[in-house]
Write a protein that holds these residues in place. Structure first.
Motif, PDB file in Angstrom:
ATOM      1  N   ARG A  14       0.714  -1.449   0.088  1.00 44.53           N
ATOM      2  CA  ARG A  14      -0.032  -0.172  -0.082  1.00 44.53           C
ATOM      3  C   ARG A  14       0.875   1.324  -0.080  1.00 44.53           C
ATOM      4  N   LEU A  15       0.632   2.097  -0.867  1.00 45.08           N
ATOM      5  CA  LEU A  15       1.086   3.651  -0.821  1.00 45.08           C
ATOM      6  C   LEU A  15      -0.033   4.567  -0.381  1.00 45.08           C
ATOM      7  N   HIS A  16       0.676   5.350   0.719  1.00 47.06           N
ATOM      8  CA  HIS A  16      -0.217   6.484   1.153  1.00 47.06           C
ATOM      9  C   HIS A  16       0.459   7.736   0.657  1.00 47.06           C
ATOM     10  N   ILE A  17      -0.004   8.604  -0.157  1.00 54.50           N
ATOM     11  CA  ILE A  17       0.509   9.738  -0.813  1.00 54.50           C
ATOM     12  C   ILE A  17      -0.221  10.822  -0.243  1.00 54.50           C
ATOM     13  N   GLN A  18       0.586  11.848   0.033  1.00 56.57           N
ATOM     14  CA  GLN A  18       0.074  13.138   0.630  1.00 56.57           C
ATOM     15  C   GLN A  18       0.136  14.264  -0.354  1.00 56.57           C
ATOM     16  N   THR A  19      -0.895  14.480  -1.322  1.00 60.26           N
ATOM     17  CA  THR A  19      -0.682  15.571  -2.424  1.00 60.26           C
ATOM     18  C   THR A  19      -0.702  16.884  -2.062  1.00 60.26           C
ATOM     19  N   ILE A  20      -1.388  17.065  -0.811  1.00 64.63           N
ATOM     20  CA  ILE A  20      -1.480  18.324   0.000  1.00 64.63           C
ATOM     21  C   ILE A  20      -1.502  18.186   1.254  1.00 64.63           C
ATOM     22  N   CYS A 227       3.114  -0.890   4.398  1.00 67.37           N
ATOM     23  CA  CYS A 227       2.721   0.452   3.978  1.00 67.37           C
ATOM     24  C   CYS A 227       3.794   1.465   3.886  1.00 67.37           C
ATOM     25  N   ALA A 228       3.990   2.228   2.690  1.00 65.48           N
ATOM     26  CA  ALA A 228       4.771   3.481   2.502  1.00 65.48           C
ATOM     27  C   ALA A 228       3.999   4.518   2.583  1.00 65.48           C
ATOM     28  N   TYR A 229       4.722   5.629   3.310  1.00 66.60           N
ATOM     29  CA  TYR A 229       3.922   6.884   3.517  1.00 66.60           C
ATOM     30  C   TYR A 229       4.774   7.992   3.048  1.00 66.60           C
ATOM     31  N   ILE A 230       4.388   8.842   1.807  1.00 65.45           N
ATOM     32  CA  ILE A 230       5.094   9.735   1.371  1.00 65.45           C
ATOM     33  C   ILE A 230       4.335  11.150   1.219  1.00 65.45           C
ATOM     34  N   ILE A 231       5.073  12.167   1.778  1.00 64.90           N
ATOM     35  CA  ILE A 231       4.473  13.563   2.191  1.00 64.90           C
ATOM     36  C   ILE A 231       4.704  14.309   0.918  1.00 64.90           C
ATOM     37  N   LEU A 236       9.677  10.302   2.412  1.00 69.90           N
ATOM     38  CA  LEU A 236       8.794   8.716   2.747  1.00 69.90           C
ATOM     39  C   LEU A 236       9.478   8.756   4.137  1.00 69.90           C
ATOM     40  N   ILE A 237       8.191   8.923   4.901  1.00 70.56           N
ATOM     41  CA  ILE A 237       8.476   8.937   6.449  1.00 70.56           C
ATOM     42  C   ILE A 237       7.789   7.401   6.762  1.00 70.56           C
ATOM     43  N   LEU A 249      12.765   8.327   6.019  1.00 65.85           N
ATOM     44  CA  LEU A 249      13.823   7.356   5.577  1.00 65.85           C
ATOM     45  C   LEU A 249      14.638   7.628   4.098  1.00 65.85           C
ATOM     46  N   GLY A 250      14.056   8.792   3.244  1.00 68.25           N
ATOM     47  CA  GLY A 250      14.471   8.973   2.194  1.00 68.25           C
ATOM     48  C   GLY A 250      13.712   9.739   1.445  1.00 68.25           C
ATOM     49  N   ASN A 251      13.931  10.564   0.212  1.00 73.12           N
ATOM     50  CA  ASN A 251      13.050  11.327  -0.477  1.00 73.12           C
ATOM     51  C   ASN A 251      13.023  10.584  -2.089  1.00 73.12           C
ATOM     52  N   VAL A 252      11.745  10.554  -2.415  1.00 71.23           N
ATOM     53  CA  VAL A 252      11.692   9.896  -3.742  1.00 71.23           C
ATOM     54  C   VAL A 252      11.963  10.345  -4.990  1.00 71.23           C
ATOM     55  N   ARG A 253      12.553  11.699  -4.774  1.00 69.05           N
ATOM     56  CA  ARG A 253      13.034  12.444  -5.721  1.00 69.05           C
ATOM     57  C   ARG A 253      14.592  12.095  -6.088  1.00 69.05           C
ATOM     58  N   GLU A 254      15.205  11.668  -4.937  1.00 70.15           N
ATOM     59  CA  GLU A 254      16.517  11.250  -5.026  1.00 70.15           C
ATOM     60  C   GLU A 254      16.634   9.775  -5.282  1.00 70.15           C
ATOM     61  N   LYS A 255      15.877   8.922  -4.769  1.00 71.38           N
ATOM     62  CA  LYS A 255      15.896   7.411  -4.772  1.00 71.38           C
ATOM     63  C   LYS A 255      14.651   6.734  -5.044  1.00 71.38           C
ATOM     64  N   SER A 256      14.598   5.632  -5.599  1.00 73.54           N
ATOM     65  CA  SER A 256      13.236   5.058  -5.852  1.00 73.54           C
ATOM     66  C   SER A 256      12.664   4.484  -4.522  1.00 73.54           C
ATOM     67  N   ILE A 257      11.014   4.377  -4.555  1.00 69.86           N
ATOM     68  CA  ILE A 257      10.569   3.899  -3.416  1.00 69.86           C
ATOM     69  C   ILE A 257      11.030   2.475  -3.003  1.00 69.86           C
ATOM     70  N   ARG A 258      11.490   1.701  -4.143  1.00 75.39           N
ATOM     71  CA  ARG A 258      11.943   0.287  -3.714  1.00 75.39           C
ATOM     72  C   ARG A 258      13.277   0.395  -2.964  1.00 75.39           C
ATOM     73  N   GLU A 259      14.206   1.282  -3.410  1.00 77.57           N
ATOM     74  CA  GLU A 259      15.288   1.575  -2.515  1.00 77.57           C
ATOM     75  C   GLU A 259      15.101   1.918  -1.219  1.00 77.57           C
ATOM     76  N   ILE A 260      14.430   2.774  -1.142  1.00 73.23           N
ATOM     77  CA  ILE A 260      13.955   3.256   0.429  1.00 73.23           C
ATOM     78  C   ILE A 260      13.300   2.325   1.382  1.00 73.23           C
ATOM     79  N   TRP A 261      12.406   1.506   0.802  1.00 71.08           N
ATOM     80  CA  TRP A 261      11.679   0.370   1.164  1.00 71.08           C
ATOM     81  C   TRP A 261      12.869  -0.562   1.529  1.00 71.08           C
ATOM     82  N   GLN A 262      13.594  -1.114   0.885  1.00 68.16           N
ATOM     83  CA  GLN A 262      14.630  -2.025   1.328  1.00 68.16           C
ATOM     84  C   GLN A 262      15.988  -1.658   1.868  1.00 68.16           C
TER      85      GLN A 262
END
Length: 318
Positions: A14-20, A227-231, A236-237, A249-262
């Motif tokens: 599951r991905l939780h994405i904070q668009t605002i 779950c992964a939580y992205i503000i 990714l918190i 834990l990281g930022n999806v601009r710089e790394k992939s979600i998969r990298e941060i997740w693992q």
């Protein structure tokens, strides 16, 4: 058979994405009023959002929830973002939002239906005007009119989606209305549920009016294994309870979600939790508590006993 989450999947289910990052409510059980002026705010940029969805399309998670510590309908681009996710993921992934329902105008309702949204959960913390407005700080009539308008529009358009679900957090102020609330909405053909109160990782001060049955530490948690939580800014918190964003834990601009997740850091947190090394966990985990009362026991003898027990425990403390 119960699902086990000791070993996380390759990519979050599951991905939780904070668009605002904003919210227009002042719910008593929510941490937003306590932390809103202590964190930064903004709206997710289109390229960041598309990068998240494009990567998710490679792994097909079970659910993408366009909500996280916010009121998602405040994002004017939300229908467009939902449509993009559905285009990339089709029916392999459920796209959902959770809203307080206070701005369900005809225009917004029709745009949500057109977007392909699979499910909308509406947080509605009371059946009577007094209880609802005291807990949520929103206009009772406007919200209830919006929910009824949503249901009527779905029927008029003969639309099967989004599925409408109502949810109430079980707190002391609405405890007496839970059964009535469920009957009221189920008679209208709407699923109505209740969930246990939790202290949002310690971001809500203990208050016997919110949790008259007392609180207990969370000893089991699936969140960081599922779950992964992205503000809004791409961070990714650790958890949806980390309102102060204490563990990034990281930022999806710089790394992939998969990298941060693992990542090594997240795996270390998972292992410490699994092995019971709670003193080595982040503060947000150590302070995380939920109501002592078991679900569906707010009216039975066990519930009454627990309420009396917690009352006398509090009296001894004073």
């Amino acid at each position: 058979m119960a699902v086990r989450y000791e070993t996380p999947p390759e990519f979050p289910e599951r991905l939780h994405i904070q668009t605002i990052s904003y919210c227009n409510a002042k719910c008593l059980f929510c941490a937003y009023p306590h932390v809103a002026d202590k964190v930064t705010h903004g709206i997710m940029e289109d390229d960041v959002y598309r990068k998240i969805i494009d990567e998710a399309a490679l792994y097909r998670p079970k659910r993408i929830a366009l909500l996280l510590m916010n009121e998602p309908l405040l994002d004017r681009k939300l229908p467009e973002r939902i449509a993009y996710a559905k285009k990339k993921l089709s029916d392999s992934t459920e796209v959902t939002i959770t809203s307080n329902g206070s701005i369900l105008t005809p225009k917004i309702i029709n745009s949500l239906i057109d977007s392909g949204l699979d499910r909308i959960k509406i947080s509605i913390q009371g059946l009577t005007r007094d209880t609802y407005e005291r807990i949520m700080g929103l206009n009772y009539q406007r919200t209830f009119d919006g929910i009824n308008r949503l249901v009527e529009t779905l029927k008029e358009r003969k639309a099967k989606k989004p599925k409408v679900v109502l949810s109430m957090v079980n707190v002391g102020q609405n405890e007496d209305e839970i059964r009535q609330y469920k009957r009221h909405w189920r008679k209208k053909g709407i699923k109505a549920t209740s969930v246990a109160f939790e202290n949002k990782g310690g971001n809500i001060a203990e208050n016997v009016e919110l949790h008259p049955f007392g609180l207990k530490p969370r000893t089991r948690c699936y969140r960081f294994n599922r779950c992964a939580y992205i503000i809004y800014n791409g961070d990714l918190i650790l958890c949806c309870a980390d309102w102060s964003r204490s563990v990034v834990l990281g930022n999806v601009r710089e790394k992939s979600i998969r990298e941060i997740w693992q990542s090594e850091r997240l795996n270390e947190i998972r292992n410490n939790f699994l092995q019971g090394n709670h003193v080595l966990l982040p503060g947000i985990c150590q302070q995380c508590k939920k109501t002592r009362l078991a679900m569906r026991s707010h009216r039975n003898l066990k519930g009454i006993y627990q309420k009396l027990l917690s009352y006398f425990q509090d009296q001894r403390k004073t």
